[in-house]
Design a protein around this motif. Structure first.
Motif, PDB file in Angstrom:
ATOM      1  N   GLU A 248     -49.026 -33.702  56.435  1.00 58.54           N
ATOM      2  CA  GLU A 248     -49.629 -34.633  55.473  1.00 58.54           C
ATOM      3  C   GLU A 248     -49.628 -36.055  56.026  1.00 58.54           C
ATOM      4  O   GLU A 248     -50.623 -36.780  55.921  1.00 58.54           O
ATOM      5  CB  GLU A 248     -48.867 -34.595  54.145  1.00 58.54           C
TER       6      GLU A 248
ATOM      7  N   THR B   3     -52.789 -38.516  56.931  1.00 66.56           N
ATOM      8  CA  THR B   3     -52.917 -39.857  56.350  1.00 66.56           C
ATOM      9  C   THR B   3     -53.149 -40.897  57.438  1.00 66.56           C
ATOM     10  O   THR B   3     -53.994 -41.791  57.301  1.00 66.56           O
ATOM     11  CB  THR B   3     -51.652 -40.219  55.552  1.00 66.56           C
TER      12      THR B   3
ATOM     13  N   ARG C  68     -53.945 -35.139  46.095  1.00 65.67           N
ATOM     14  CA  ARG C  68     -55.126 -35.286  46.962  1.00 65.67           C
ATOM     15  C   ARG C  68     -55.227 -34.153  47.972  1.00 65.67           C
ATOM     16  O   ARG C  68     -56.310 -33.683  48.295  1.00 65.67           O
ATOM     17  CB  ARG C  68     -55.073 -36.622  47.719  1.00 65.67           C
ATOM     18  N   HIS C  69     -54.069 -33.723  48.492  1.00 69.25           N
ATOM     19  CA  HIS C  69     -54.061 -32.680  49.531  1.00 69.25           C
ATOM     20  C   HIS C  69     -53.955 -31.263  48.960  1.00 69.25           C
ATOM     21  O   HIS C  69     -53.720 -30.310  49.698  1.00 69.25           O
ATOM     22  CB  HIS C  69     -52.903 -32.929  50.506  1.00 69.25           C
TER      23      HIS C  69
ATOM     24  N   GLU D   2     -54.810 -27.682  47.992  1.00 71.54           N
ATOM     25  CA  GLU D   2     -55.747 -26.730  48.592  1.00 71.54           C
ATOM     26  C   GLU D   2     -55.933 -25.538  47.668  1.00 71.54           C
ATOM     27  O   GLU D   2     -54.999 -25.111  46.979  1.00 71.54           O
ATOM     28  CB  GLU D   2     -55.223 -26.264  49.951  1.00 71.54           C
TER      29      GLU D   2
ATOM     30  N   LYS E 131     -45.760 -30.703  52.980  1.00 71.71           N
ATOM     31  CA  LYS E 131     -46.541 -31.653  52.181  1.00 71.71           C
ATOM     32  C   LYS E 131     -45.667 -32.452  51.208  1.00 71.71           C
ATOM     33  O   LYS E 131     -46.150 -33.407  50.600  1.00 71.71           O
ATOM     34  CB  LYS E 131     -47.626 -30.920  51.380  1.00 71.71           C
TER      35      LYS E 131
ATOM     36  N   TYR F  29     -60.168 -28.026  50.423  1.00 67.80           N
ATOM     37  CA  TYR F  29     -59.484 -28.906  49.485  1.00 67.80           C
ATOM     38  C   TYR F  29     -60.076 -28.818  48.077  1.00 67.80           C
ATOM     39  O   TYR F  29     -61.282 -28.698  47.895  1.00 67.80           O
ATOM     40  CB  TYR F  29     -59.558 -30.354  49.966  1.00 67.80           C
TER      41      TYR F  29
ATOM     42  N   ARG G 125     -62.137 -32.958  54.720  1.00 69.43           N
ATOM     43  CA  ARG G 125     -61.038 -33.891  54.485  1.00 69.43           C
ATOM     44  C   ARG G 125     -60.842 -34.054  52.993  1.00 69.43           C
ATOM     45  O   ARG G 125     -61.774 -33.883  52.210  1.00 69.43           O
ATOM     46  CB  ARG G 125     -61.346 -35.263  55.102  1.00 69.43           C
ATOM     47  N   CYS G 126     -59.618 -34.380  52.607  1.00 71.04           N
ATOM     48  CA  CYS G 126     -59.362 -34.600  51.189  1.00 71.04           C
ATOM     49  C   CYS G 126     -59.800 -36.010  50.802  1.00 71.04           C
ATOM     50  O   CYS G 126     -60.116 -36.839  51.651  1.00 71.04           O
ATOM     51  CB  CYS G 126     -57.886 -34.384  50.870  1.00 71.04           C
TER      52      CYS G 126
END
Length: 411
Positions: free
Chosen positions: A120, A124, A251-252, A254, A271, A302, A312-313
């Motif tokens: 994670e 970022t 946000r991440h 899945e 994460k 995502y 991408r998130c």
């Protein structure tokens, strides 16, 4: 006789490649497949040499003649055009190898290879580089980046109202420069001069802005439900107070981690802030939000993909920027603040046991029996708490009174 454009256009392939001479060593070679290549034959230090100028019609007749004249001028000065071209290629290759983009990606790969970051955190870092650094100085050799360009990057991030992100971008740049110096591609860290440029971090930890008064929370929730952004952002805003996870975890999120049948979201350890896997029971309301979003993003990785790429998130600033667009400033609420909101109201208003709340917050605390955090600990009580919490939020928005939770989860 010099060539004409008409002759060149009409030239057809034959069984064997052939040449069409122009003048002063320039000629067109027509291949068996019909390709038309410009060639320049010249003498340098008594040796016959050949130089390619490209393909017709990409390189016109006038372009080819201009390049021939440039090459002849070099020969007249005692410079070999072929050697000069090789030098130019080498310089370009060196500039590419020493570009900010190339060095930053090499450093990023190096750090991931050393397992210095979680997946994670690595994502970022790369998102910040691709969003705030590469578009402005990515193609530039790192040794040629000017102080004013670093300042412009920091000012640009700061103008979005996220000074902490600007500070982190400066830190990332400093680490990239350190790597460049260590690999002999920079002599000094130009970003180091900006250590005091941004406001310093307070030594006293600042708690994230949150709303803990139910009377103030109700209009905020109604505003979030009425947010006019895209469905992805709308869904994230609806789930954030329900699940009260960290914004980065949301946000991440899945699709592979979500089980709509068992109503669970299993977050892998890498994460999580503490590095341990975490289980989030999903209320009926949370399941409804996810099912509405699934036709739009369910075919990708995502749950909340970026507007620019499904690979991408969403951006780390999307949620807080949504609050700003709704008229709530950073002193009122930020995405992370819903954790404090849930902790306070679940304890003081709904009467749930603190250890159950802390387990759901994935905090490293021991339960009354002295056991450390376990992702499945108190799962029935946590399921009850998460459903009661979603029902309570609905009640706040509609103005109805909520029943007290069952004894199993109460103090």
């Amino acid at each position: 006789m010099a060539l004409t454009d008409l002759q060149i256009r009409k030239a057809q392939p034959k069984e064997k490649a052939y040449k069409m001479a122009d003048s002063l060593g320039l000629y067109l070679q027509v291949t068996k497949s019909g390709g038309k290549w410009w060639r320049f034959k010249y003498l340098f230090e008594g040796k016959e040499k050949l130089l390619s100028f490209g393909v017709y019609p990409d390189i016109s007749l006038s372009d080819a003649r201009e390049r021939r004249q440039e090459a002849r001028a070099l020969v007249a000065k005692g410079i070999d055009p072929s050697g000069e071209r090789k030098k130019v290629r080498e310089i370009k290759a060196e500039l590419t190898a020493n570009s900010v983009d190339n060095i930053a990606r090499e450093w990023h790969k190096h750090m991931m290879g050393n397992k210095a970051w979680s997946a994670e955190h690595a994502a970022t870092i790369m998102t910040r580089l691709e969003k705030d650094v590469f578009p402005w100085i990515g193609s530039k050799p790192i040794a040629e980046v000017a102080a004013r360009e670093i300042k412009a990057i920091l000012d640009r991030v700061r103008s979005r109202g996220v000074i902490e992100t600007a500070r982190r971008v400066r830190t990332i740049l400093g680490q990239i420069y350190t790597y460049a110096i260590a690999t002999d591609r920079a002599n000094y860290d130009i970003s180091a001069g900006f250590k005091g440029y941004l406001p310093p971090t307070s030594k006293t930890r600042k708690h994230m802005a949150s709303v803990t008064d139910p009377k103030e929370l109700a209009p905020l929730l109604r505003a979030m439900d009425g947010y006019q952004g895209g469905l992805v952002a709308q869904s994230a805003l609806k789930l954030l107070p329900m699940l009260f996870v960290r914004p980065g975890e949301l946000r991440h999120m899945e699709w592979a981690e979500v089980d709509l049948e068992t109503a669970e979201w299993n977050i892998p350890g890498p994460k999580m802030k503490m590095g341990l896997p975490h289980l989030v029971p999903l209320s009926r309301q949370a399941i409804a939000v996810l099912k509405e979003l699934q036709p739009l993003t369910g075919h990708g990785k995502y749950v909340f993909p970026s507007t620019r790429s499904f690979f991408r998130c969403m951006s780390d600033n999307t949620i807080n920027a949504s609050f700003r667009r709704m008229g709530f400033d950073g002193d009122t609420i930020v995405g992370h603040g819903f954790r404090a909101t849930a902790r306070t109201i679940l304890d003081e208003v709904l009467g749930f046991r603190p250890d159950i709340i802390e387990h759901q917050l994935a905090h490293a605390v021991k339960d009354p029996n002295g056991r450390a955090y376990n992702r499945t600990a108190f799962l029935p009580q946590r399921r009850e708490m998460m459903q009661t919490w979603s029902d309570y939020l609905d009640g706040l928005k509609s103005g109805t009174k909520m029943p007290a939770p069952k004894k199993s989860a109460r103090k």
